[in-house]
Structure formats: structure tokens, C-alpha cells
Design a protein around this motif. Structure first.
Motif, PDB file in Angstrom:
ATOM      1  N   TRP A 107       7.751   9.149  -2.672  1.00 35.87           N
ATOM      2  CA  TRP A 107       6.329   9.270  -2.326  1.00 35.87           C
ATOM      3  C   TRP A 107       5.696   7.888  -2.156  1.00 35.87           C
ATOM      4  O   TRP A 107       4.860   7.685  -1.261  1.00 35.87           O
ATOM      5  CB  TRP A 107       5.576  10.064  -3.378  1.00 35.87           C
TER       6      TRP A 107
ATOM      7  N   GLY B  72       3.836   6.690   1.181  1.00 34.87           N
ATOM      8  CA  GLY B  72       2.472   6.185   1.135  1.00 34.87           C
ATOM      9  C   GLY B  72       2.360   4.782   1.701  1.00 34.87           C
ATOM     10  O   GLY B  72       1.407   4.461   2.432  1.00 34.87           O
TER      11      GLY B  72
ATOM     12  N   CYS C  11       2.625   4.940   5.399  1.00 34.95           N
ATOM     13  CA  CYS C  11       1.428   5.601   5.916  1.00 34.95           C
ATOM     14  C   CYS C  11       0.263   4.618   6.003  1.00 34.95           C
ATOM     15  O   CYS C  11      -0.442   4.541   7.022  1.00 34.95           O
ATOM     16  CB  CYS C  11       1.087   6.774   5.004  1.00 34.95           C
TER      17      CYS C  11
ATOM     18  N   TRP D 159      -2.133   9.300   9.181  1.00 34.66           N
ATOM     19  CA  TRP D 159      -2.472  10.394   8.289  1.00 34.66           C
ATOM     20  C   TRP D 159      -1.220  10.896   7.579  1.00 34.66           C
ATOM     21  O   TRP D 159      -0.132  10.893   8.154  1.00 34.66           O
ATOM     22  CB  TRP D 159      -3.073  11.563   9.066  1.00 34.66           C
ATOM     23  N   LEU D 160      -1.394  11.367   6.345  1.00 29.91           N
ATOM     24  CA  LEU D 160      -0.367  12.126   5.653  1.00 29.91           C
ATOM     25  C   LEU D 160      -0.824  13.578   5.616  1.00 29.91           C
ATOM     26  O   LEU D 160      -1.848  13.894   4.997  1.00 29.91           O
ATOM     27  CB  LEU D 160      -0.146  11.610   4.231  1.00 29.91           C
TER      28      LEU D 160
ATOM     29  N   TYR E 126       0.202  16.884   4.130  1.00 29.12           N
ATOM     30  CA  TYR E 126       1.074  17.339   3.045  1.00 29.12           C
ATOM     31  C   TYR E 126       1.100  18.859   3.026  1.00 29.12           C
ATOM     32  O   TYR E 126       0.087  19.516   2.779  1.00 29.12           O
ATOM     33  CB  TYR E 126       0.551  16.784   1.721  1.00 29.12           C
TER      34      TYR E 126
ATOM     35  N   PRO F  52       0.442  13.826  -3.493  1.00 26.99           N
ATOM     36  CA  PRO F  52       0.310  12.514  -2.856  1.00 26.99           C
ATOM     37  C   PRO F  52      -1.117  12.047  -2.638  1.00 26.99           C
ATOM     38  O   PRO F  52      -1.347  10.837  -2.498  1.00 26.99           O
ATOM     39  CB  PRO F  52       1.042  12.694  -1.521  1.00 26.99           C
ATOM     40  N   ALA F  53      -2.095  12.956  -2.608  1.00 27.43           N
ATOM     41  CA  ALA F  53      -3.483  12.515  -2.461  1.00 27.43           C
ATOM     42  C   ALA F  53      -3.921  11.653  -3.636  1.00 27.43           C
ATOM     43  O   ALA F  53      -4.875  10.866  -3.511  1.00 27.43           O
ATOM     44  CB  ALA F  53      -4.407  13.721  -2.320  1.00 27.43           C
TER      45      ALA F  53
ATOM     46  N   MET G 229      -4.729   6.792  -1.109  1.00 26.91           N
ATOM     47  CA  MET G 229      -4.261   7.879  -0.246  1.00 26.91           C
ATOM     48  C   MET G 229      -5.254   9.040  -0.144  1.00 26.91           C
ATOM     49  O   MET G 229      -5.082   9.921   0.697  1.00 26.91           O
ATOM     50  CB  MET G 229      -2.906   8.396  -0.732  1.00 26.91           C
TER      51      MET G 229
ATOM     52  N   THR H  97      -5.045  11.554   3.234  1.00 25.77           N
ATOM     53  CA  THR H  97      -4.194  12.711   2.959  1.00 25.77           C
ATOM     54  C   THR H  97      -4.936  14.008   3.251  1.00 25.77           C
ATOM     55  O   THR H  97      -6.066  14.201   2.785  1.00 25.77           O
ATOM     56  CB  THR H  97      -3.720  12.713   1.497  1.00 25.77           C
TER      57      THR H  97
ATOM     58  N   THR I  91      -4.250  17.943   2.670  1.00 22.05           N
ATOM     59  CA  THR I  91      -3.386  18.880   1.957  1.00 22.05           C
ATOM     60  C   THR I  91      -3.581  20.283   2.516  1.00 22.05           C
ATOM     61  O   THR I  91      -4.708  20.756   2.641  1.00 22.05           O
ATOM     62  CB  THR I  91      -3.708  18.869   0.449  1.00 22.05           C
TER      63      THR I  91
END
Length: 385
Positions: free
Chosen positions: A185, A189, A192, A198-199, A201, A218-219, A224, A228, A230
Motif C-alpha cells: 500500500w 500511495g 499515486c 487518483w486511487l 479503491y 488506503p484513504a 491520501m 482516494t 472508496t
């Protein structure tokens, strides 16, 4: 004539295997081809869904972003897993299932030709949605080993370019059961942030992890929160596949665009499904821990029963993969033989990533150990080994 957006989309294979198994209902077929589960949803969710049928508020388009009580329940869950506060009115949208949410997000953040980094293997439906949204999939390879799956960090770095716009990561990942650890992760990150990407998830199976492994959201990683998005749902953890209720949580600025896309696409969610989803998220005992224990028991049984075959251990999720090429069998042929000779339905992973075609997937979420008891004998009958 096929339109251009569909020319590189082969389908997912599960539908064909499901149809083939359904056509043989008179046979005692082990249904290992599709992500269903025989474990029941939370009782509160069932009761509230029955009540919703007679609730006029549940028979409405409004509010378009989802019922307020459900959005409040979602951000409360996010607060519990990340320690981060989200505004249920501007940073949460309810979607018609998690995958509809992912497509709406991709349509909101991708320009044609933008690149999206995914793992290999990964769910074909995620790859297909990237292409539908005009994106170009790039792959970071998952490497199988004696201790399960690990993300190849060199492959991850090589997948990133100046066109990288999104990292689309599922953990636990389908179909492999890969669970990203802290180092992985952190690497995701870092890339990213460097790519200003953007991530996205995919948290559909977030808490379905085995052997007491930690759940990493991960947020909550450094810097992040603002990049992030989600996407979750009640389908897997809460065993509520047919409700078609998911959610999207992310920074307010991008969520305004996601809201516009959502209004232009599916418009709204399943009205009678949302009260049950809210009940699941707010119940005193959602049954997730007990369900995970049963799914782990089934995983452990399969790992033991098939220990002489090239099976890769999943650390979470609902399925495991067998490398049939090591046995001298193409995965689609291995699948055909299992159904024809041994009454086992299993899906080959062609189209699930550049290196995924060598694998056959066994789903263990829908068959109890008693039904799986003769799996090794069935495999021997089908493959002669």
C-alpha cells in the motif's frame, strides 16, 4: 458491427460457465464458477427489506444520491476504518451496486487515452469498465509463491507513465485473494502521489481477510484522503448480492462530478434495497466475523485437499486459483473437463489480465465443506491426475 468501445472487451467467462451449469440442473454439480454465497444476510437486513416493500418512501427516485440514513451509515463505517470524517451529503453517493459505482467514478475522472494501473490478475469486469470509460489498462503483476500472492513492486513502477491517471486496486483482490500489505500500500500511495493520480479503491471484500491479518484502508495513508475514492457494497461482506446497493466515498470536489455522472447513468438506486443495506451497516452483529470464519474453513479445506496441485493460497476473498498450465492443461480445457467428467463448474481466467489465462478459479463461498468433500476425487476423474 461492433462499436469501437467494445472491440477489446471479451466478456468475463463467468456468465458462460453459469449458463452451462444451469443447463445441467439434474446433475450434482459443484458450483465453483460464480461469486455467490450460501451464507445468509444479517437478520436485521432481511426484516427491514420486508418492511420496505410496504414503505412508500422506499418506492421513490429521491433522494437521487441515496437515502440519507444509508449515506450516514456509510460515512460512519468509513470513520471507523479510517479515522476520517466524511460529509454524508457532499462526499458520499449510493450506487446501484459497487461496480456501477466504479464505472461512474471512471467516467468522471478519465479522459480518452488516460491510463489506469490494475493488478494482474484482476476481475475482468474492472478491466472492461476501464475500457468502456475510454481508459487504457496497464498492469502491475501479482506473483504467486509458497506464501500466497505478492505485488511485484518493480512491475508496479514500470506500469506508471506520464499518462497514468488512476490506480484501480481491489484488496482482497478477485480472483486471486491477494491482500495488499503495508509495504505494498505504501508503494501504491507513493506512485499515486508522484503521478498526481487518483486511487480508486474497490473495497467490496475489505473485511474478508484470513488468519487475523489487519485491514488496511488506503484513504488513511499519508496525504491520501484527498486522492482516494472508496467504492464499497453490501454484496460480499454482508452476503446481500441481490440488493444491488453500493456506495462511493471521496473528496467533495470530485464527488460533485460523480454525482452528475450518476444522475446521467443509472439515475438512482434500488429503493427497497437501501433500508436493508442501512440495517446491515448499523446492526449490532452483522455476521461478518462468523462468515469470514466459515469461508476460511472452506479455503483451508481446499488447500489441504488439493495440496499436490499448483494451488496458490488466497489471504482473503471468496476464491482461489489453480495454475493448470503447470499440469499441461489450458485453463479452458481444464474447465471443460471438470464440467463434462466430474460435475464441477469452474471459470477459466482468460481476459482477467495478461498473465491470468493460465489459471482456473475455484469459488469456495457458495459450497460448504460437506459438499466439497470429494473435490480431489472429482479433479482426478476429470484430469487423470
Amino acid at each position: 458491427m461492433t462499436v469501437s468501445r467494445l472491440k477489446d472487451i471479451p466478456g468475463i467467462g463467468v456468465d458462460k460457465m453459469g449458463d452451462a451449469a444451469d443447463a445441467e440442473r439434474n446433475r450434482n454439480i459443484l458450483r465453483l464458477e460464480n461469486l455467490d454465497t450460501d451464507l445468509r444476510p444479517p437478520p436485521e437486513a432481511l426484516a427491514r427489506t420486508h418492511e420496505a416493500i410496504d414503505d412508500d418512501d422506499a418506492n421513490s427516485y429521491l433522494p437521487f444520491t441515496g437515502q440519507t440514513a444509508l449515506r450516514e451509515a456509510v460515512v460512519a463505517r468509513m470513520r471507523g476504518s479510517t479515522g476520517i470524517d466524511y460529509d454524508p451529503h457532499t462526499e458520499c453517493i449510493v450506487s446501484a451496486g459497487g461496480l456501477a459505482g466504479i464505472l461512474n467514478v471512471l467516467l468522471s475522472i478519465l479522459e480518452p487515452g488516460d491510463e489506469v494501473v490494475l493488478t494482474d490478475p484482476t476481475y475482468a469486469g474492472l478491466i472492461n469498465r476501464v475500457r468502456l470509460a475510454g481508459g487504457v489498462p496497464r498492469f502491475a503483476r501479482l506473483l504467486p509463491g509458497a506464501d500466497g500472492w505478492r505485488l511485484d513492486l518493480d512491475s508496479l513502477a514500470a506500469a506508471v507513465s506520464e499518462r497514468t491517471r488512476v490506480f484501480l486496486v481491489m484488496s482482497p483482490s478477485m480472483p486471486s485473494g491477494f491482500v495488499a500489505n503495508a509495504q505494498e500500500w505504501d508503494a501504491i500511495g507513493t506512485h499515486c502521489r508522484r503521478a498526481n493520480a487518483w486511487l480508486v479503491y474497490d473495497a467490496a471484500m475489505e473485511r474478508i481477510v484470513f488468519d487475523g491479518q489487519p485491514v488496511i484502508q488506503p484513504a488513511a495513508l499519508p496525504d491520501m484522503r484527498e486522492r482516494t475514492i472508496t467504492v464499497g457494497s453490501v454484496s460480499k461482506e454482508y452476503r446481500m448480492i441481490g440488493w444491488r446497493v453500493g456506495w462511493i466515498v471521496g473528496p467533495a470536489a470530485i464527488m460533485a462530478d460523480v454525482r452528475l455522472t450518476s444522475l446521467s447513468n443509472v439515475v438512482c438506486q434500488v429503493g427497497i434495497g437501501m433500508p436493508g443495506a442501512t440495517a446491515a451497516l448499523t446492526s449490532n452483529d452483522d455476521g461478518v466475523a462468523q462468515a469470514v470464519a466459515q469461508w476460511q474453513e472452506r479455503r483451508d479445506f481446499l488447500l489441504t485437499a488439493l495440496r499436490d496441485l499448483p494451488v496458490i493460497r488466497p489471504d482473503g476473498g471468496w476464491s482461489l486459483l489453480i495454475d493448470t498450465e503447470q499440469l499441461g492443461l489450458a485453463s479452458d480445457e481444464a474447465s471443460r473437463l471438470l464440467l463434462a467428467k466430474a460435475d464441477v463448474a469452474a471459470t477459466p481466467m482468460k481476459g482477467w489480465g495478461p498473465h491470468a489465462g493460465r489459471y482456473l478459479r475455484f469459488v469456495f463461498a457458495n459450497e460448504p465443506v460437506a459438499r466439497l468433500a470429494d473435490i480431489r476425487a472429482r479433479v482426478r476423474t476429470a484430469w487423470g491426475m
